[in-house]
Design an enzyme around this catalytic site. Structure first.
Site, short mmCIF file in Angstrom:
data_model
loop_
_atom_site.label_atom_id
_atom_site.label_comp_id
_atom_site.label_asym_id
_atom_site.label_seq_id
_atom_site.Cartn_x
_atom_site.Cartn_y
_atom_site.Cartn_z
N SER A 451 -33.19 36.51 57.67
CA SER A 451 -33.38 38.00 57.69
C SER A 451 -32.33 38.60 58.59
O SER A 451 -30.91 38.47 58.38
CB SER A 451 -34.76 38.38 58.21
N ASP A 720 -39.49 39.26 47.49
CA ASP A 720 -38.92 39.92 48.84
C ASP A 720 -38.13 41.22 48.63
O ASP A 720 -37.46 41.19 47.63
CB ASP A 720 -37.87 38.79 49.66
N HIS A 750 -41.33 37.77 52.57
CA HIS A 750 -40.10 37.63 53.57
C HIS A 750 -40.72 37.11 54.79
O HIS A 750 -41.84 37.44 55.34
CB HIS A 750 -39.73 39.05 53.65
#
Length: 810
Positions: A451, A720, A750
């Site tokens: 991320s 995601d 995610h």
């Protein structure tokens, strides 16, 4: 029922267009069959319930009729999308993009409706059939399908407006503004209640339910304690009502995501940093021999240039926003290796870090590893540390036989861009220069992150290129954010339904990292109070709230008991409710009366004034909503002062006609999605120059800045909201001749790395990341990628750089 969809392979090109055309035809046939089956099962239930004149029967008929209507509106659009999917894929053997993901979610919702409709058909005559429960299930999925229909229509606009192959709408006006407007106004509570996580693998859904219950309970007690631990402890006793009432949970979840600031999310996500949860993770994770916290002082040092090792470049410490300061990092190693117990390294250790070293191994040390993994954690640039990611990092240290250095960079909004980038770059350079202290020879160095950490992996390497120093031998970035703007794209539409990454939360995190989110010392103090202060300041409040929370929970159970006495006739009717002689008006009146007499929680009473008193969100009655809003005018807002609240009401009244006209003209055929009764989130498209900085949004970097990067392995999730970030960045690198691979995993949310021990699917996805890192360590990434990407072979790949290990000064 698991969601349907396409299978996704590793990033490599196919042999031709024929297989893709065949897949499209098969997919179109599946779509037609699915919608025919949807119409068939709903029509059968409509005919049955039309024979029952009760209110419950009318609710069933209304819900199934609206499902049919939504199906008729969706079918031609979904079929048209199947013909254009391949245009936006990374390559023929990696069928993944936001359009595919959105249609996959629609298919999953329809399959759930078909499954539920078949269940109702088979059991509606049974005396054990739960009429009200199944009716509310159908209504919830009807609302979800209605909202998904609106998202599909919006994706159709993106498809028309975007350039060929481009997934992001690049302009600041037009669809970008419409995207934010729809996010502010559309009802999303249906996706957080009964339909929570329907698009993900079934093994994930209990976890998502736990998170959602914890979130709304945490939000109810937020700001009543000085520490996250106090809030979490009290939330346990206030979570009962959210566990038994999905509609209440959904409305509260929507309200929190729309209104609370980034400090709330920082406090909630940092619950995993508490000693209690950290101790539980330690008990269940892999045992390692070295787990040290290091604090590297802000001292400049020199590194040799890659082009000419005789020339040196000075690496200066991070100074942005707060001036020079030490950089925190965590060293994890499965074995105790040479250098890891040296006096030089021990001088950098924090006092408590000595507990991470197993004293039994001081007599035997393993040789230095050839590998070193430098890790940047995720958390939206605002939350978490290496401690939150310790579980899977320990497992990686064992599987990869490599020491891992995880960087605890400073977090926004207190330390916005470029502080985190400066600290991560400084830490990378220090690790390269001092790898002998970390138990590594530094022959192969890999950067890994998820991320926000994936973004930092890429930008740190871009900065290393600009400095001309040694680059990492490869990058593994899991679901990275490469465009830090709330820009419209088909996968970003999933933020409307994603419980872990709503658009309002994503926007707040990006604004905090960009430096446009206001800081709050009061909120930040929540994580800085020491143990003694926590006990002194929170004990009295905690005991009081535990007593009140337990009392409220017990009273809610008593209320249910009281209503059961009042609705004993309803209970009897429910047991025979869906038989031909059972759907009587008596049972329905009881159900309606129970819903009308639903007692709002304290949060409902304290929160925004526009909240309807009824907990059921699906198929709302406009008159009931108007009355509920009028009844709630006297309540004070949890989020705003009274003066600001009144001013916002006046502004809302002034612009209401204009917004209604905009909404009416936004969708074809007069269709309108459900609108939210919660206060609209103030999400704005960031137009400042900083969000276009390539070291913040690497997708916007020039070709010159991206050329020369090492092999990059991207691991993304099909469901995601950040999927399009990975797809577009991978396509850019491929078009520049850069070695890149893209692997897309199915049915996971995610942040799956933090859930690697939760189920088999997350563990397998984590193993994919490990395999990519192992390829980098073994030097296979560039050669295998050149073999896979035949377009790059035809274009002529650049010769690999000379080994860098001999050009490094230790």
């Amino acid at each position: 029922m698991a969601s349907g969809g396409v299978g996704v392979d590793s990033g490599s090109t196919g042999t031709g267009a024929a297989p893709a055309a065949s897949a499209v035809s098969s997919s179109s046939m599946d779509v037609r069959t699915m919608f025919l089956l949807l119409h068939s099962v709903t029509e059968d239930n409509i005919r049955f319930f039309q024979q029952n004149p009760s209110e419950m029967g009318r609710r069933f008929v209304k819900a199934f009729t609206q499902i049919q209507e939504h199906g008729c509106g969706l079918q031609p659009v979904v079929q048209s999308f199947t013909t254009v999917f391949p245009i936006f894929d990374f390559d023929e053997r990696t069928p993944a993009n936001g359009y595919r993901s959105l249609i996959k979610v629609v298919r999953s919702c329809i399959l759930h409706i078909i499954h539920k409709s078949r269940y109702i058909t088979a059991n509606r005559r049974s005396i054990f059939f739960r009429t009200n429960h199944n009716c509310m299930e159908v209504e919830a999925y009807c609302s979800a399908l209605c909202q998904l229909r609106a998202l599909v229509y919006f994706a159709q606009k993106l498809l028309t407006a975007n350039k060929d192959g481009d997934l992001f709408f690049g302009e600041e006006k037009g669809l970008s503004e419409d995207f934010l407007h729809e996010s502010n106004s559309m009802h999303k509570g249906c996706f957080y209640g009964r339909c929570l996580g329907f698009q993900f693998t079934p093994a994930i859904r209990p976890f998502l339910q736990t998170i959602s219950i914890g979130l709304v309970s945490f939000g109810e007690n937020y700001r009543r304690h000085e520490t996250s631990l106090g809030v979490a402890a009290t939330s346990i006793f206030t979570s009962g009502k959210y566990a038994i009432d999905p509609e209440l949970r959904g409305s509260e979840f929507e309200r929190l995501t729309q209104n609370l600031d980034v400090h709330f999310w920082k406090a909630f996500w940092n619950i995993t940093e508490t000693e209690v949860l950290a101790s539980l993770v330690t008990l269940t994770s892999t045992t390692v021999r070295v787990n040290k916290m290091l604090s590297v002082p802000p001292s400049s040092f020199e590194m040799p240039l890659l082009a000419d090792p005789n020339l040196m470049v000075v690496i200066t410490p991070p100074v942005a926003h707060s001036g020079p300061g030490p950089v925190q990092m965590r060293l994890i190693s499965y074995e105790l290796r040479d250098g890891q117990d040296s006096n030089e390294l021990n001088e950098l250790c924090k006092p408590e870090a000595q507990l991470g070293l197993d004293i039994r191994l001081k007599t035997k040390k393993a040789p230095r590893s050839k590998f070193l993994l430098v890790h940047f954690h995720g958390g939206g640039f605002v939350a978490q540390t290496s401690k939150s990611h310790e579980a899977y990092l320990k497992s990686w240290a064992h599987e990869l036989d490599s020491p891992i250095l995880s960087i605890d960079y400073s977090l926004a909004p207190e330390a916005p861009f470029p502080r985190a980038l400066e600290e991560c770059f400084f830490a990378y350079c220090w690790a390269v220069r001092n790898c002998h202290l970390l138990g590594s020879t530094g022959e192969r160095i890999c950067l890994a992150g998820d991320s926000a950490g994936g973004n930092l992996c890429i930008t740190v390497t871009m900065r290393a290129v600009s400095y001309g120093i040694r680059l990492p031998d490869g990058i593994m970035a899991a679901y990275p954010a490469t465009l830090l703007q709330a820009s419209a794209s088909p996968s970003r539409l999933l933020t409307f339904i994603d419980p872990l990454l709503p658009l309002s939360v994503l926007s707040k995190c990006l604004s905090a990292y960009a430096g446009t989110e206001p800081t709050s010392n009061a909120s930040s103090n929540m994580d800085k109070v020491d143990t003694l202060g926590m006990v002194r300041n929170d004990t009295a409040v905690l005991l009081r709230d535990i007593r009140m929370g337990a009392s409220a929970w017990f009273n809610s159970l008593l209320d249910n008991g009281k209503t059961s006495g009042k609705s004993s006739n309803r209970l009897e009717a429910v047991r025979k409710s869906c038989s031909e002689a059972a759907l009587t008006g008596t049972s329905t009146n009881s159900s309606s009366e129970h819903e009308q007499n639903f007692v709002m929680s304290r949060t409902c009473q304290e929160l925004d004034e526009n909240t309807p008193s009824c907990s059921r969100q699906s198929l709302p009655d406009p008159e009931a909503n108007t009355q509920a809003q009028a009844d709630s005018r006297s309540r004070t807002s949890f989020y705003q002062e009274e003066e600001e609240q009144k001013r916002d009401e006046e502004e809302e009244k002034g612009r209401q006609p204009e917004e209604q006209q905009s909404q009416l003209s936004g969708f074809p055929g007069g269709f309108q999605p459900l609108r939210s009764s919660a206060t609209a989130a103030n999400i704005k498209l960031q137009t400042t120059a900083i969000v276009r900085n390539p070291f913040m949004s690497p997708l916007l970097a020039s070709d010159d800045m991206l050329q020369g990067l090492p092999p990059i392995h991207l691991v993304a999730c099909a469901l995601d909201p950040m999927l399009d970030d990975s797809v577009m960045f991978a396509k850019r690198l491929r078009n520049l001749g850069q070695p890149v691979s893209l692997r897309v995993v199915e049915d996971l949310p995610h942040g799956f790395l933090s859930l690697s021990q939760l189920c088999r699917e997350t563990k397998e996805a984590s193993n994919i990341c490990v395999d990519r890192i192992r390829e980098i360590f073994q030097g296979q990434a560039a050669s295998s990628q050149t073999r896979k990407h035949r377009k790059l072979e035809r274009a002529g790949a650049k010769p690999p750089p000379l080994p860098r290990s001999g050009r490094r000064r230790t």
